[in-house]
Design an enzyme around this catalytic site. Sequence first.
Site, PDB file in Angstrom:
ATOM      1  CE  LYS A 196      28.552 -12.064  -6.589  1.00 40.43           C
ATOM      2  NZ  LYS A 196      27.101 -12.086  -6.257  1.00 40.43           N
ATOM      3  CB  CYS A 304      27.868   4.624  -6.787  1.00 39.54           C
ATOM      4  SG  CYS A 304      27.661   2.836  -6.666  1.00 39.54           S
TER       5      CYS A 304
END
Length: 491
Positions: A196, A304
């Site tokens: 996804k 990140c």
Amino acid sequence: MGAVEKPRETLPARGAWEYASSIEGRDIVSFEERYGLFIGGTQVTPRSRSWFTTFSPSTEEPLAEVAQAGAKDVALAVDAAREAFVQWSAWRPAERAKVLFRIARILQERARELAVAESLDGGKPIKESRDVDLPLAAAHFFYYAGWADKLEYAFPGRRPRPLGVAAQIVPWNFPLLMLAWKIAPALACGNTVVLKPAETTPLTALLFADVCRQAEVPPGVVNIVTGDGSTGAHLVRNEGIAKVAFTGSTEVGKAIQRELAGRDIALTLELGGKAANIVFDDCALDQAVEGIVNGIYFNQGHVCCAGSRLLVQESIHDQLVRKLKRRMATLRVGDPLDKNTDIGAINSKAQLDRITELVQSGTEEGAEIYQPPCRLPEKGWWFAPTVFTNVAQSHRIAQEEIFGPVLSVLTFRTPDEAVEKANNTMYGLSAGVWTEKGSRILWMADRLRAGVVWGNTFNRFDPASPFGGYKESGFGREGGRHGLEAYLRFE
């Protein structure tokens, strides 16, 4: 007859140089008006009968309509992956390797097309999509293709077996690269995949579906379901999966871990970060400044492991900040498809609002803000490169992940103080150390609670090197031999 003297060209005044635009042509990529779901090797209409529009963050123009997968769609994708697993896991490993090699080559052949698509859909500068994302994505498939028939050698004395269906959820900051990080080791180990992509950046995943068709990936081995967070929730809850790999926010990672509690499902999480970039007074200062800029302004700070906390030894603080501000003034903000652009568009309006709110909190709490003069485009979502000085460790900008082009500068006096301040965060994904002493880099790396510590560089990645975090930055590793173990069970 004497030579005729040519008139001399008048040079522009110092500081008046301007870059001529060098726009990458967008006609190399064409999007369909509407995309379905990629299930069982074909594009299918969602049973939910629902679609959403994906926009270009640099222009706010609609790019395509994309299917919103519901629970029945997700179940269909998992069933297709379970059915394909029976045959795929029984293939000779060398044959699986051939498929991964084909994917890697096709990614290289279609690199320009995919790079343009990534910059259009995500807002990142084309030179980053072209020179970082695509080469690394292909490299991961090449790397894990090489491991596919050598798993017994990777784990001597153990009998590795694939897990089954891997549910994989990737973020919007590196859509295609994160796809490669997850799909390549999963397939190399004999698993099948339901992926996804992020709601705001689904297009390169859908183009990857066509790469799978070209590479003759067997139907059902790779399935792609698009949608918002509810689609990811349906995938995690499905009883037919054997593994979840998630990259995204710590908040969602915790929710996934709660959902999987008590279920026999493997899990790896790569979550948020608030990395410390630590600069000692004996470093090569100009080199460090370049590393600082790369550490926080690369991909608009949508990283990140971004070096969003700069810890500077007191004795060089003023000099470093002057050099940093001078360097920031040269950064070019604008059209992601312009090859001269250093900082592209913020990925979404929601993310821009979060960045703006946190920057406002920094000024309200007393930190000193600097933004170089730059003209932001009128359309799209943009934020100027920003640095805060006089930052306290208690400030929100020093504690919370901003996920934007915003740097907080703090100071330290001794290596012990640097370690204490660097570790003073709930995160533990990465860190950087700048010094001429190799022994000091090793001393710091041994004490920093971070999954990756760079020495005299930042944001360097290699398929053979594992990546992951400590504390609330998640657990498990992606990349390298360690990345294989997350997709295997041992008999």
